[in-house]
Design a protein around this motif. Structure first.
Motif, short mmCIF file in Angstrom:
data_model
loop_
_atom_site.label_atom_id
_atom_site.label_comp_id
_atom_site.label_asym_id
_atom_site.label_seq_id
_atom_site.Cartn_x
_atom_site.Cartn_y
_atom_site.Cartn_z
N MET A 55 10.60 -34.53 3.78
CA MET A 55 10.58 -35.73 4.61
C MET A 55 9.44 -35.68 5.62
O MET A 55 8.96 -36.70 6.08
CB MET A 55 11.92 -35.89 5.31
CG MET A 55 12.18 -37.29 5.83
SD MET A 55 13.93 -37.60 6.15
CE MET A 55 14.25 -36.42 7.46
N THR A 56 9.00 -34.47 5.99
CA THR A 56 7.91 -34.36 6.95
C THR A 56 6.59 -34.85 6.38
O THR A 56 5.64 -35.06 7.12
CB THR A 56 7.75 -32.90 7.40
OG1 THR A 56 7.56 -32.07 6.25
CG2 THR A 56 9.00 -32.43 8.14
N ASP A 57 6.53 -35.02 5.06
CA ASP A 57 5.30 -35.50 4.42
C ASP A 57 5.22 -37.02 4.39
O ASP A 57 4.27 -37.57 3.83
CB ASP A 57 5.20 -34.96 2.99
CG ASP A 57 4.97 -33.46 2.96
OD1 ASP A 57 4.51 -32.91 3.99
OD2 ASP A 57 5.25 -32.84 1.93
N LEU A 58 6.19 -37.69 4.99
CA LEU A 58 6.26 -39.14 4.92
C LEU A 58 6.02 -39.78 6.29
O LEU A 58 6.49 -39.29 7.31
CB LEU A 58 7.64 -39.59 4.43
CG LEU A 58 8.08 -39.13 3.04
CD1 LEU A 58 9.52 -39.56 2.80
CD2 LEU A 58 7.17 -39.67 1.95
N ARG A 59 5.30 -40.90 6.28
CA ARG A 59 5.27 -41.76 7.46
C ARG A 59 6.49 -42.67 7.35
O ARG A 59 6.68 -43.33 6.32
CB ARG A 59 3.99 -42.58 7.49
CG ARG A 59 3.97 -43.68 8.57
CD ARG A 59 2.68 -44.48 8.50
NE ARG A 59 2.67 -45.59 9.45
CZ ARG A 59 2.85 -46.88 9.12
NH1 ARG A 59 3.06 -47.22 7.86
NH2 ARG A 59 2.83 -47.82 10.04
N VAL A 60 7.30 -42.71 8.41
CA VAL A 60 8.57 -43.43 8.34
C VAL A 60 8.72 -44.35 9.54
O VAL A 60 8.52 -43.93 10.69
CB VAL A 60 9.75 -42.44 8.28
CG1 VAL A 60 11.08 -43.21 8.25
CG2 VAL A 60 9.65 -41.53 7.06
N LEU A 61 9.07 -45.60 9.30
CA LEU A 61 9.44 -46.54 10.34
C LEU A 61 10.95 -46.67 10.34
O LEU A 61 11.60 -46.54 9.29
CB LEU A 61 8.81 -47.91 10.08
CG LEU A 61 7.29 -47.95 9.85
CD1 LEU A 61 6.84 -49.39 9.62
CD2 LEU A 61 6.55 -47.32 11.01
N SER A 62 11.56 -46.93 11.49
CA SER A 62 13.01 -47.04 11.53
C SER A 62 13.46 -47.86 12.72
O SER A 62 12.70 -48.08 13.67
CB SER A 62 13.65 -45.64 11.59
OG SER A 62 13.27 -44.96 12.79
N GLY A 63 14.70 -48.29 12.66
CA GLY A 63 15.31 -49.02 13.75
C GLY A 63 16.78 -48.65 13.86
O GLY A 63 17.47 -48.49 12.84
N ALA A 64 17.26 -48.48 15.06
CA ALA A 64 18.64 -48.09 15.28
C ALA A 64 19.58 -49.27 15.11
O ALA A 64 19.18 -50.43 15.25
CB ALA A 64 18.80 -47.50 16.69
N GLY A 65 20.82 -48.98 14.79
CA GLY A 65 21.81 -50.03 14.65
C GLY A 65 23.07 -49.49 14.03
O GLY A 65 23.27 -48.27 13.92
N ASP A 66 23.93 -50.40 13.62
CA ASP A 66 25.22 -50.02 13.04
C ASP A 66 25.06 -49.65 11.57
O ASP A 66 24.15 -50.10 10.88
CB ASP A 66 26.21 -51.18 13.16
CG ASP A 66 26.50 -51.56 14.61
OD1 ASP A 66 26.45 -50.64 15.46
OD2 ASP A 66 26.74 -52.74 14.88
N ALA A 67 26.00 -48.82 11.10
CA ALA A 67 26.07 -48.49 9.68
C ALA A 67 26.69 -49.67 8.92
O ALA A 67 27.39 -50.48 9.52
CB ALA A 67 26.88 -47.22 9.49
N PRO A 68 26.46 -49.84 7.60
CA PRO A 68 25.67 -48.92 6.79
C PRO A 68 24.17 -49.09 7.03
O PRO A 68 23.71 -50.18 7.36
CB PRO A 68 26.02 -49.33 5.35
CG PRO A 68 26.35 -50.79 5.46
CD PRO A 68 27.03 -50.94 6.80
N ALA A 69 23.46 -48.00 6.87
CA ALA A 69 22.01 -48.06 7.02
C ALA A 69 21.39 -48.76 5.82
O ALA A 69 21.98 -48.82 4.74
CB ALA A 69 21.45 -46.64 7.15
N VAL A 70 20.19 -49.28 6.02
CA VAL A 70 19.43 -49.90 4.93
C VAL A 70 18.15 -49.11 4.73
O VAL A 70 17.40 -48.88 5.69
CB VAL A 70 19.11 -51.37 5.25
CG1 VAL A 70 18.30 -51.99 4.12
CG2 VAL A 70 20.39 -52.17 5.47
N LEU A 71 17.90 -48.67 3.52
CA LEU A 71 16.67 -47.97 3.16
C LEU A 71 15.77 -48.95 2.44
O LEU A 71 16.13 -49.49 1.39
CB LEU A 71 16.98 -46.76 2.27
CG LEU A 71 15.79 -46.00 1.68
CD1 LEU A 71 14.85 -45.48 2.77
CD2 LEU A 71 16.28 -44.84 0.80
N LEU A 72 14.60 -49.23 3.02
CA LEU A 72 13.68 -50.25 2.52
C LEU A 72 12.49 -49.58 1.83
O LEU A 72 11.76 -48.79 2.46
CB LEU A 72 13.20 -51.12 3.69
CG LEU A 72 14.30 -51.84 4.47
CD1 LEU A 72 13.75 -52.39 5.78
CD2 LEU A 72 14.89 -52.97 3.63
#
Length: 246
Positions: free
Chosen positions: A1-18
């Motif tokens: 995972m350290t090899d990836l540039r990742v954007l994210s946003g906090a919120g309630d579950a379930p999470a969404v992987l885009l």
């Protein structure tokens, strides 16, 4: 995972992987993430795209393995566009994946089309004298020409310095992933799968999707990059995605 540039946003579950399409970056999901206000989301640059490191060899399964750690085992809905949709189907059996939504997946390939993709994978990356020229090439390759402002600072991840010039960040070898085998992936998926397309998507027809799933979603007035063209319409038009905001 350290090899990836990742954007994210906090919120309630379930999470969404885009998961973005071939040639794009995680930034294409900005509008969808905004529409998912209050829902946790994460969006990586896939390997060989944007700020993420390349792979030695590209397969759909290999790309899925590279992003698998982003699945939240407490519950994740995977949403993938085109290339990213196939990657999402490879994640369907991962612990925590609750559903997969594929948008604009090209499910039918001819030998000629696969041959052209393989030839693209063998090409050396084009060099450009200016960043603006490299950005224009990125937008064409990603199918975003006319949909994204070339002056958008979010495009910084899409191009890189190359000596005295510029090139797109995409590792062209990713074009060599081959035929996706969507029918087999659907048959093996242990979770619900939704397939959707823009009404005017020229890469996949409703009939092709209807041959694979009973109720494909047609998004009125939209094309291949429906998530960029009208993110609100995408979220509202796919019941499984709309329900996440309830």
């Amino acid at each position: 995972m350290t090899d990836l540039r990742v954007l994210s946003g906090a919120g309630d579950a379930p999470a969404v992987l885009l998961l973005h399409g071939l040639g794009a970056t995680a930034d294409v999901w900005e509008g969808v993430a905004r529409e998912l206000d209050g829902v946790a989301w994460v969006a990586p640059d896939l390997p060989g795209h944007g700020g993420s490191r390349p792979l030695g060899r590209y397969t759909f399964a290999g790309v899925a393995e590279a992003v698998a750690d982003l699945v939240d085992e407490r519950g994740t809905v995977v949403v993938g566009h085109s290339f990213g949709g196939v990657v999402g189907l490879h994640l369907a059996g991962r612990p925590g994946v609750r559903a997969v939504i594929g948008v604009g997946i090209k499910v039918a390939w001819t030998g000629e089309e696969l041959g052209r993709a393989a030839a693209l994978a063998e090409r050396a990356p084009s060099a450009f004298a200016t960043r603006a020229e490299a950005v224009r090439r990125h937008l064409r390759v990603a199918g975003l020409d006319g949909l994204v402002d070339p002056a958008d600072p979010a495009l910084d991840a899409a191009v890189v310095r190359d000596g005295d010039g510029w090139r797109i960040a995409l590792d062209q070898r990713a074009f060599a992933v081959g035929e996706p085998g969507v029918a087999g992936l659907l048959a093996a998926a242990p979770v619900p799968v939704v397939l959707a397309r823009g009404e005017h998507d020229t890469m996949v027809t409703r009939e092709q999707l209807a041959a694979l799933v009973p109720d494909p979603v047609d998004l009125p007035g939209l094309g291949h990059n429906a998530h960029v063209e009208a993110p609100a319409a995408l979220v509202a038009g796919i019941p499984a995605l709309r329900a996440l905001r309830a």
